[in-house]
Design an enzyme around this catalytic site. Structure first.
Site, mmCIF file in Angstrom:
data_model
loop_
_atom_site.group_PDB
_atom_site.id
_atom_site.type_symbol
_atom_site.label_atom_id
_atom_site.label_comp_id
_atom_site.label_asym_id
_atom_site.label_seq_id
_atom_site.Cartn_x
_atom_site.Cartn_y
_atom_site.Cartn_z
ATOM 1 N N LYS A 21 0.796 -1.229 0.000
ATOM 2 C CA LYS A 21 0.000 0.000 0.000
ATOM 3 C C LYS A 21 0.828 1.278 0.000
ATOM 4 O O LYS A 21 0.291 2.361 -0.213
ATOM 5 C CB LYS A 21 -0.951 -0.017 1.199
ATOM 6 C CG LYS A 21 -2.104 -0.973 0.994
ATOM 7 C CD LYS A 21 -2.930 -0.521 -0.182
ATOM 8 C CE LYS A 21 -4.139 -1.401 -0.369
ATOM 9 N NZ LYS A 21 -4.995 -0.899 -1.444
HETATM 10 N N1 PMP Z 1 -3.836 -7.709 1.592
HETATM 11 C C1 PMP Z 1 -3.874 -6.782 2.545
HETATM 12 C C2 PMP Z 1 -3.416 -7.130 3.937
HETATM 13 C C3 PMP Z 1 -4.349 -5.497 2.261
HETATM 14 O O1 PMP Z 1 -4.378 -4.557 3.227
HETATM 15 C C4 PMP Z 1 -4.803 -5.223 0.944
HETATM 16 C C5 PMP Z 1 -5.338 -3.877 0.651
HETATM 17 N N2 PMP Z 1 -6.726 -3.760 0.929
HETATM 18 C C6 PMP Z 1 -4.766 -6.230 -0.024
HETATM 19 C C7 PMP Z 1 -4.252 -7.454 0.347
HETATM 20 C C8 PMP Z 1 -5.348 -6.064 -1.413
HETATM 21 O O2 PMP Z 1 -4.776 -5.064 -2.220
HETATM 22 P P1 PMP Z 1 -5.668 -4.158 -3.149
HETATM 23 O O3 PMP Z 1 -6.452 -3.211 -2.291
HETATM 24 O O4 PMP Z 1 -4.663 -3.450 -4.015
HETATM 25 O O5 PMP Z 1 -6.579 -5.009 -3.972
#
Ligand code: PMP
Length: 470
Positions: free
Chosen positions: A60
């Site tokens: 992130k």
């Molecule tokens: N795993 C975790 C622990 C996350 O915090 C996130 C973000 N929501 C994701 C996976 C998925 O990523 P994205 O939001 O880019 O789909």
């Protein structure tokens, strides 16, 4: 390696000193999952993109930086400005890091359901954290959506809104995708990742497919999430799956969406941590579980890359806590466990339950027909998640309520139900059930995170009787 530096300070020229922590976002390494491949009979190359090496410890950081840079360009953020976002997770950390470097103030709005460490973590970066009650409806002025809305207006703040912000997928299109292409010498054949906002999978897919449309992009998804055809009902893996479709959802770019259970996600996270020495969280476990399925089908020359979004450190009190795992029925603690007690009961029907809207009369009829004295009250229909258990009704309590007021019979059970039954995992010790039944009329047995059956003192007596006869 720092991302090079365009530092104005000539003393840094020719050094590998990054100008700031922001320059350390991205360029995360790829590592082969050799031991996992051996254990699962995988022939192709299976590698992991280690997003834990970003300064904030997660993928992130990338969208956080991209969203803030875009807001600066578009004049949405002025020097010294404020960023408001409802988040408790990795996006908050990424935003806080970039905000610290670029002189912005962060306000994160979250519910009181969030673990205190998460609040402390964001405060450690200098962010302001506003905690709102979880037990109020979204339209309540105290709800975390409404508070975030109000603070955005009051503070004239910038709201990144990662679920709708196109700079979220763009960050991955600009960085994650090109990195994977370069790091595999253009030979990547499959990319696997979890999806929450869908920023990671969509952005990376856009770049990779523009370079080679034959590259397969596969999402791993909690089996209850809408992305893989679930209903959006509760599940335990954090950060992935949704009960709605975010702006970056782009099914035309995904070759497959593989549903993975909480149980498989958590057990895979533990296996990868133990076998590879790479501590990963539940959503990383989910992504690896999907990648293992993909890699088993892949050809020997294929290169399957799975993205690990964050570290297992944030989940030590859940995924990596044996007692927590056992209580949800994800782990077996012993040979003589609750499962053996259920076995001696013979042909017990599947979980007996009532919905909160069923009448007290319905509950009594069900108890009488099945010769039981307690029923869990569950929302929706099976298979239930543990979080869908709303309470329980007990024969004795109902009797007292009806004796006081006969009209109770036609009331919904939610008006008269008592607290939830204490839970025990199907793989926990029989001695624990004996202890717990000292203070409770019955226990709710969980298997794979789901209610399986109600366990009473009579069940235990029968079990011990059978044992002594056998
Ligand atoms: N795993 C975790 C622990 C996350 O915090 C996130 C973000 N929501 C994701 C996976 C998925 O990523 P994205 O939001 O880019 O789909």
């Amino acid at each position: 390696m720092a991302r090079g530096n365009d530092a104005s300070d000539p003393r840094l020229h020719g050094t590998d000193i990054a100008e700031s922590v922001i320059d350390l976002i991205g360029n995360t390494p790829l590592v082969r999952l050799k031991r996992i491949s051996e254990l699962h009979g995988i022939q192709c190359v299976l590698a992991m993109k280690m997003e834990t090496t970003n300064p904030g410890g997660s993928a992130k950081d990338r969208p956080a930086l991209e969203m803030i840079l875009a807001a600066e360009r578009e004049g949405l953020l002025q020097p010294g400005g404020t960023i408001v976002e409802p988040t408790s997770g990795n996006t908050g950390v990424g935003l806080a890091i970039v905000a610290a470097q670029r002189g912005y103030h962060c306000v994160f709005v979250m519910t009181d359901k969030v673990a205190p460490e998460k609040v402390s973590l964001l405060r450690a970066y200098g962010a302001e954290v506003v905690v709102c009650p979880v037990a109020v409806p979204p339209e309540d002025p105290q709800s975390y959506y409404k508070v975030a809305e109000r603070l955005t207006v009051e503070r004239q703040a910038f709201r990144p809104n990662q679920y709708a912000n196109p700079n979220n997928p763009l960050a991955h299109e600009r960085t994650t995708g090109p990195e994977l292409w370069a790091q595999t010498g253009g030979r990547i054949t499959h990319f696997v990742a979890g999806a929450g906002t869908c920023g990671t999978i969509t952005g990376t897919a856009r770049y990779l497919k523009s370079m080679n449309p034959a590259i397969k992009v596969i999402a791993g998804d909690p089996d209850a999430s809408v992305f893989s055809g679930g209903s959006g009902r509760p599940y335990l893996v954090e950060g992935v799956g949704e009960d709605f479709y975010p702006a970056a959802w782009a099914p035309e770019l995904y070759d497959d969406v593989i549903p993975i259970s909480d149980e498989e996600s958590f057990l895979t996270a533990r296996e990868v941590s133990r076998e590879e020495g790479i501590l990963i969280g539940g959503s990383g476990g989910m992504a690896v579980a999907a990648a293992i399925k993909v890699a088993k089908q892949a050809g020997p020359d294929d290169i399957v890359v799975v993205l690990n979004p964050d570290s297992g450190r944030g989940y030590l009190s859940r995924v990596f806590d044996d007692a927590w795992m056992a209580n949800f029925g994800f782990l077996r603690e012993c040979d003589e466990c609750i499962a053996a007690v259920l076995d001696t009961r013979g042909d017990t029907p599947s979980l007996l339950y009532v919905n909160p809207s069923h009448t007290v009369r319905d509950a009594i009829d069900l108890m009488r027909a099945n010769g039981v004295s307690q029923l869990p009250v569950c929302k929706n229909t099976p298979p239930f998640a543990a979080a869908e258990v709303a309470g329980a009704v007990d024969e004795l309590d109902l009797l007292e309520a009806i004796a006081r007021d006969a009209s109770t019979l036609s009331q919904p059970v939610e008006h008269v139900m008592g607290p939830k039954l204490p839970t025990i995992g199907v793989g926990q010790k029989v001695s624990l059930a004996v202890e717990m039944l000292d203070g409770a009329p019955a226990l709710l047995v969980l298997a794979g995170g789901r209610p399986l059956s109600v366990l009473t003192r009579t069940d235990l007596l029968t079990y011990f009787e059978v044992l002594s006869n056998g």
